[in-house]
Write a protein that holds these residues in place. Sequence first.
Motif, PDB file in Angstrom:
ATOM      1  N   CYS A  12       0.041   3.228  -7.601  1.00 39.99           N
ATOM      2  CA  CYS A  12      -0.081   1.893  -6.834  1.00 39.99           C
ATOM      3  C   CYS A  12      -0.324   0.564  -7.491  1.00 39.99           C
ATOM      4  O   CYS A  12      -1.406   0.703  -8.187  1.00 39.99           O
TER       5      CYS A  12
ATOM      6  N   CYS B  64      -7.402   7.493  -3.078  1.00 43.52           N
ATOM      7  CA  CYS B  64      -7.660   6.301  -3.794  1.00 43.52           C
ATOM      8  C   CYS B  64      -9.095   5.868  -4.153  1.00 43.52           C
ATOM      9  O   CYS B  64      -9.399   5.595  -5.111  1.00 43.52           O
TER      10      CYS B  64
ATOM     11  N   MET C 205       1.048   8.901  -1.151  1.00 43.23           N
ATOM     12  CA  MET C 205      -0.042   9.622  -1.591  1.00 43.23           C
ATOM     13  C   MET C 205      -0.546  10.978  -0.805  1.00 43.23           C
ATOM     14  O   MET C 205      -0.789  11.773  -1.401  1.00 43.23           O
TER      15      MET C 205
ATOM     16  N   LEU D 298      -1.756  -2.175  -6.653  1.00 34.31           N
ATOM     17  CA  LEU D 298      -2.809  -2.602  -6.081  1.00 34.31           C
ATOM     18  C   LEU D 298      -3.971  -1.809  -6.620  1.00 34.31           C
ATOM     19  O   LEU D 298      -5.001  -2.370  -6.481  1.00 34.31           O
ATOM     20  N   PHE D 299      -3.963  -0.749  -6.871  1.00 36.83           N
ATOM     21  CA  PHE D 299      -5.282   0.316  -7.268  1.00 36.83           C
ATOM     22  C   PHE D 299      -5.981  -0.332  -8.430  1.00 36.83           C
ATOM     23  O   PHE D 299      -5.677  -0.728  -9.073  1.00 36.83           O
TER      24      PHE D 299
ATOM     25  N   GLN E 274      -7.260  -2.351   0.783  1.00 35.63           N
ATOM     26  CA  GLN E 274      -6.194  -2.790   1.501  1.00 35.63           C
ATOM     27  C   GLN E 274      -5.623  -1.672   2.226  1.00 35.63           C
ATOM     28  O   GLN E 274      -4.894  -2.091   3.156  1.00 35.63           O
ATOM     29  N   GLY E 275      -5.805  -0.324   1.914  1.00 33.91           N
ATOM     30  CA  GLY E 275      -5.326   0.756   2.590  1.00 33.91           C
ATOM     31  C   GLY E 275      -6.456   1.619   3.037  1.00 33.91           C
ATOM     32  O   GLY E 275      -7.382   1.685   2.342  1.00 33.91           O
TER      33      GLY E 275
ATOM     34  N   CYS F 272      -7.005  -3.960  -4.707  1.00 35.87           N
ATOM     35  CA  CYS F 272      -7.716  -2.906  -3.746  1.00 35.87           C
ATOM     36  C   CYS F 272      -8.742  -1.908  -4.341  1.00 35.87           C
ATOM     37  O   CYS F 272      -8.509  -1.502  -5.484  1.00 35.87           O
TER      38      CYS F 272
ATOM     39  N   CYS G 159       0.911  -1.088  -0.099  1.00 35.05           N
ATOM     40  CA  CYS G 159      -0.218   0.028  -0.104  1.00 35.05           C
ATOM     41  C   CYS G 159       0.819   1.070  -0.018  1.00 35.05           C
ATOM     42  O   CYS G 159       1.802   1.442   0.818  1.00 35.05           O
ATOM     43  N   ARG G 160       0.573   2.140  -0.886  1.00 34.00           N
ATOM     44  CA  ARG G 160       1.330   3.430  -1.040  1.00 34.00           C
ATOM     45  C   ARG G 160       0.672   4.718  -0.374  1.00 34.00           C
ATOM     46  O   ARG G 160       0.938   5.743  -1.005  1.00 34.00           O
ATOM     47  N   CYS G 161      -0.337   4.449   0.255  1.00 32.60           N
ATOM     48  CA  CYS G 161      -1.181   5.480   0.875  1.00 32.60           C
ATOM     49  C   CYS G 161      -0.203   6.734   1.471  1.00 32.60           C
ATOM     50  O   CYS G 161      -0.506   7.926   1.181  1.00 32.60           O
TER      51      CYS G 161
ATOM     52  N   CYS H  31      -6.707   4.564   2.230  1.00 30.36           N
ATOM     53  CA  CYS H  31      -7.002   5.887   1.134  1.00 30.36           C
ATOM     54  C   CYS H  31      -7.983   5.211   0.222  1.00 30.36           C
ATOM     55  O   CYS H  31      -8.544   5.899  -0.591  1.00 30.36           O
ATOM     56  N   MET H  32      -8.504   3.855   0.302  1.00 29.02           N
ATOM     57  CA  MET H  32      -9.638   3.340  -0.494  1.00 29.02           C
ATOM     58  C   MET H  32     -10.834   3.261   0.451  1.00 29.02           C
ATOM     59  O   MET H  32     -11.813   2.878  -0.264  1.00 29.02           O
TER      60      MET H  32
HETATM   61  S1  SF4 Z   1      -5.261   2.517  -0.467  1.00 31.65           S
HETATM   62 FE1  SF4 Z   1      -5.075   0.385  -2.103  1.00 31.65          FE
HETATM   63  S2  SF4 Z   1      -4.891   1.800  -3.907  1.00 31.65           S
HETATM   64 FE2  SF4 Z   1      -4.341   3.187  -2.561  1.00 31.65          FE
HETATM   65  S3  SF4 Z   1      -2.194   2.917  -2.017  1.00 31.65           S
HETATM   66 FE3  SF4 Z   1      -3.002   1.723  -0.543  1.00 31.65          FE
HETATM   67  S4  SF4 Z   1      -3.213  -0.532  -1.379  1.00 31.65           S
HETATM   68 FE4  SF4 Z   1      -2.835   1.190  -3.221  1.00 31.65          FE
END
Ligand code: SF4
Lengths: 362, 76
Positions: free
Chosen positions: A327, A351, A317, A329-330, A340-341, A334, A312-314, A343-344
């Motif tokens: 990211c 996200c 971000m 996973l986006f 997954q994080g 996710c 996760c690269r929240c 921000c989603m």
């Molecule tokens: S919330 Fe999901 S899409 Fe956003 S950075 Fe984390 S893993 Fe990636």
Amino acid sequence: MLLDAFRDPQLARQILNDIHALADQPMTFMEFCGGHTHAIMQFGIRQLLPKGVRLLSGPGCPVCVTSQRDIDQAIALAQLPGVIIATFGDMVRVPGTSHTLQQAAAAGADVRIVYSPMDAVDLAAAHPDRQVIFLGVGFETTAPGVAASILQARARGLDNYAILSMHKYTPPGMRAILDAGEVRLDGVIGPGHVSIIIGLDGWRFLPRDYAMPVVIAGFEPVDILLAIRALVRQVARGQARAENAYSRSVTPQGNPAALAIMNQVFEPVDADWRGFGRIPTSGMGLRAEFRAYNAAVRFALPDVPSREPPGCRCGEMLRGVIEPRACPLFGRACTPERPQGPCMVSDEGACAAHFLYQDLSL
Amino acid sequence: MCLAVPAQILTIQDDFLAQVEFGGIRRTISLQLLPQAQVGDYVLVHTGFAISIVDPEEARITLDLLRQMSDLDPDD
Ligand code: SF4
């Protein structure tokens, strides 16, 4: 009604024309507030701006900037016997290191989603044999109400109400981004509802200390475009001023009653932000006078080994360093259904906003 | 989380409580953070607390300014 004009496409078009005429150089602005990110995506504002005018999302999503450790501790509190956790909805779906609050609830923890911190006080009154812990997440917009809930619990003589304060002040977060120097910004769209409380005065440090233009914006399309136009104009003229494009709700001094209650209950403490690490005097800790209502004092917070969701690269971000598409996973592993994080999870998370309104076509 | 929704104050009771209406839905909220609010005011409500009065005069000024200030010819 008068306020409908702030959604008027004709007016929006006219401001956009101005922006196109005024934008004489490339410029990048950060919208601090996740509510703005949501509105900007929802109304497709990025696509309407001149090519050189870029918007970057900032750290203004309270659930998102909550550190993994704080989330894990909140989840751990839910598992103590005799405890009822009261929280706003977003928190229950944020992935902790091993599980979410929702999963803790499915396994037997008592977790209640409330609309207002006052509802949490009522829960405490209704369950004198239980301990009600409210998860205090939010910026200056939210903290005064949570502070008021503590004053109310005290006035009602309730000794089974406590909060876990993860509240944060926004200006130190903005300073942290500028001090890090990772992103080059030409101006800041100031958060409308935070500024209702702290006033335009709360943002004057940006032009003063950083020669950075700031314009406070409301949340309708016309409000946001007005703020962008004001920023573009300042940059074109080489100015750096604090302006208020949301004067129907924001005053220079903010809301004195809310500030007084917030300051009566909370004091600045160092706090950990996801993506930033520790930011000095950026957190709101309960003053000593209110230690009886401080869940961090009343309950032994277990020291869980916390780990952010793998991949996760929240955090990046939130610092404006990357956009959700970066990211891997986006939109794949996710999504809002299986975040997954954080921000989603939150509507204010970058996200989630990108997924809902723009990037479905991956 | 910083979302705030406009509502109109219908009645004010003791203890800073007020009945408000959000587009047809009635709800009791607290005026503890906005003790100067009056019946009839439009307020922004966040997590059950009114946090600001929406000032119709300021809204009008913003819109008027907007209409005047747009003196740039979009075609130039
Ligand atoms: S919330 Fe999901 S899409 Fe956003 S950075 Fe984390 S893993 Fe990636």
